[in-house]
Design a protein around this motif. Structure first.
Motif, short mmCIF file in Angstrom:
data_model
loop_
_atom_site.label_atom_id
_atom_site.label_comp_id
_atom_site.label_asym_id
_atom_site.label_seq_id
_atom_site.Cartn_x
_atom_site.Cartn_y
_atom_site.Cartn_z
N CYS A 1 40.32 34.33 29.87
CA CYS A 1 39.44 34.61 28.74
C CYS A 1 38.01 34.17 29.01
O CYS A 1 37.05 34.88 28.69
CB CYS A 1 39.98 33.91 27.48
N GLU A 2 37.86 32.99 29.62
CA GLU A 2 36.52 32.49 29.93
C GLU A 2 35.80 33.43 30.89
O GLU A 2 34.59 33.68 30.75
CB GLU A 2 36.62 31.08 30.53
N ARG A 3 36.53 33.98 31.84
CA ARG A 3 35.94 34.92 32.79
C ARG A 3 35.54 36.21 32.10
O ARG A 3 34.44 36.74 32.33
CB ARG A 3 36.93 35.20 33.93
N PHE A 4 36.42 36.73 31.26
CA PHE A 4 36.10 37.96 30.53
C PHE A 4 34.88 37.75 29.63
O PHE A 4 34.04 38.64 29.49
CB PHE A 4 37.29 38.38 29.67
N THR A 5 34.79 36.57 29.02
CA THR A 5 33.65 36.28 28.15
C THR A 5 32.35 36.25 28.95
O THR A 5 31.33 36.79 28.52
CB THR A 5 33.86 34.93 27.43
N ASP A 6 32.40 35.64 30.13
CA ASP A 6 31.22 35.61 30.99
C ASP A 6 30.81 37.02 31.41
O ASP A 6 29.61 37.31 31.57
CB ASP A 6 31.49 34.77 32.25
N ALA B 1 36.75 33.65 49.42
CA ALA B 1 36.21 34.96 49.78
C ALA B 1 35.60 35.69 48.59
O ALA B 1 34.95 36.73 48.76
CB ALA B 1 37.31 35.82 50.39
N GLY B 2 35.83 35.16 47.38
CA GLY B 2 35.24 35.75 46.18
C GLY B 2 36.03 36.90 45.58
O GLY B 2 35.53 37.61 44.70
N THR B 3 37.29 37.07 46.04
CA THR B 3 38.09 38.20 45.54
C THR B 3 39.15 37.78 44.53
O THR B 3 39.78 38.64 43.91
CB THR B 3 38.78 38.92 46.71
N TYR B 4 39.37 36.49 44.39
CA TYR B 4 40.42 35.95 43.50
C TYR B 4 39.75 34.89 42.64
O TYR B 4 39.07 34.01 43.18
CB TYR B 4 41.53 35.35 44.37
N TRP B 5 39.92 34.98 41.31
CA TRP B 5 39.08 34.15 40.46
C TRP B 5 39.59 32.73 40.26
O TRP B 5 38.84 31.77 40.45
CB TRP B 5 38.85 34.80 39.09
N PRO C 1 45.54 20.69 36.85
CA PRO C 1 44.26 21.15 36.29
C PRO C 1 43.90 22.59 36.68
O PRO C 1 44.48 23.18 37.60
CB PRO C 1 43.26 20.17 36.89
N LYS C 2 42.93 23.13 35.98
CA LYS C 2 42.41 24.46 36.29
C LYS C 2 41.56 24.41 37.56
O LYS C 2 40.82 23.45 37.80
CB LYS C 2 41.52 24.97 35.15
N ILE C 3 41.66 25.48 38.36
CA ILE C 3 40.80 25.64 39.52
C ILE C 3 40.28 27.07 39.54
O ILE C 3 41.05 28.02 39.39
CB ILE C 3 41.53 25.28 40.85
N THR C 4 38.97 27.22 39.68
CA THR C 4 38.35 28.54 39.76
C THR C 4 37.31 28.53 40.87
O THR C 4 37.05 27.49 41.50
CB THR C 4 37.66 28.93 38.44
N GLN C 5 36.70 29.66 41.09
CA GLN C 5 35.61 29.73 42.07
C GLN C 5 34.48 28.76 41.73
O GLN C 5 33.79 28.27 42.61
CB GLN C 5 35.06 31.16 42.16
N ASP C 6 34.33 28.45 40.44
CA ASP C 6 33.24 27.59 40.01
C ASP C 6 33.45 26.12 40.35
O ASP C 6 32.48 25.38 40.55
CB ASP C 6 33.03 27.71 38.49
N ASN C 7 34.71 25.65 40.41
CA ASN C 7 34.93 24.22 40.65
C ASN C 7 35.84 23.93 41.84
O ASN C 7 36.28 22.80 42.03
CB ASN C 7 35.54 23.56 39.39
#
Length: 324
Positions: free
Chosen positions: A152-157, A269-273, A309-315
């Protein structure tokens, strides 16, 4: 014991006289014999790493003898393994259930023989809770919920939170982890992104190749897919591979629920969020320590969760690459 059972156990059994760190155990100067029957070590790298970590953790203390078994994904074999451990009169049994419902009679039998059972990683069905001393592992519903929040956070961005369409690739049907991760995602997504549509769910059975096939079918069926939620990164990367092969990876957000090394690399690689960070080493060590604590008479919570915890490209730079 039948010759068939002997053969099954001979194939699936690796017995090691090993030990686990624990000051309470050392002080007691008592040797505990602890048996573990795992789900399916060969199915993915998480379970393979878990087994290695379990044995390595156990070798740290000579006061524990561990009997390490693998059911190979076979419910009947796992039930037979539990019964064999009961016959061996082990002090405790750790079970990674092949099926949360089907193993309940075997767990009940251990309970009736006064052998404490610790369920690891994926819990059994609630009907069997009375026969279990403790569950050690991740909170899979929370993991699914956190994956929904990441999505949801990604879709909102991206500004598509009011129109996005999502498909889900779940784990093995009947497997508690699969059920709970799907439940957490499905309950949380409409709370945080009420206008996002979950259009279809199909099982990927924790298998990358099958998940790729599932995603191929989704891509044929749906012209508009904005997000893919997979029960773990192994399946998520399978879905990603299908999208890449079809030339449709751009514009699709891929989110998993256990971060594998392949998922971490795809994030780099930037292909998986994003995904949920879960260590099989922590998982294995926690299960064994929980068994020791139960045997030592310590106060152990029934649901003995470790954090994921959550892990994304951002952290992702805050986390080490998974070893599985």
């Amino acid at each position: 014991m039948t010759s068939k059972l002997k053969t099954a156990l001979a194939v699936s059994t690796a017995i090691a006289s090993v030990g686990v760190a624990g000051s309470a155990l050392a002080e007691a100067h008592e040797t505990y014999r602890i048996g573990i029957t795992q789900n399916n070590v060969g199915v993915d790298s998480y379970q393979t790493t878990y087994e290695s970590a379990f044995i390595a953790a156990a070798e740290a203390n000579p006061n524990v003898e561990a009997v390490v078994l693998d059911a190979g994904g076979d419910v009947a074999r796992q039930i037979a393994q539990v019964e064999d451990l009961i016959q061996q009169e082990v002090d405790a049994i750790i079970i990674w259930p092949t099926n949360g419902e089907a193993v309940i009679p075997a767990v009940r039998k251990a309970f009736q023989e006064d052998i404490p059972v610790i369920v690891t990683n994926s819990n059994i069905a609630e009907a069997g809770f009375d026969f279990v001393a403790s569950f050690s592992g991740p909170d899979n519903i929370t993991q699914g919920s956190r994956s929904a929040e990441i999505m949801c956070e990604r879709f909102t961005d991206l500004g598509i939170q009011d129109e996005a369409r999502v498909v889900q690739i779940s784990g093995q049907p009947g497997y508690t982890t699969a059920i709970e991760r799907a439940q957490g995602f499905e309950e949380r997504l409409p709370e945080v992104c009420p206008n996002v549509e979950l259009v279809e769910t199909q099982p990927g059975d924790w298998n990358r190749e099958k998940s790729q096939q599932v995603m191929e079918a989704f891509l044929v069926k749906y012209d508009d897919i904005d997000g893919v939620y997979a029960g773990d990164d192994n399946m998520g990367v399978g879905a990603l591979n299908a999208a890449v092969a079809a030339g449709r990876e751009d514009g699709i957000t891929f989110v998993g629920a256990t971060n594998f090394s392949v998922g971490y690399e795809a994030m780099e690689a930037g292909t998986y969020w994003g995904s949920i960070y879960q260590s099989p080493v922590d998982d294995a060590e926690a299960a064994l320590q929980t068994a020791i604590d139960v045997l030592n008479g310590e106060d152990v919570p029934f649901l003995n969760y470790f954090d994921t915890p959550k892990i994304t490209q951002d952290n992702m730079d805050e986390f080490s690459k998974p070893v599985f």
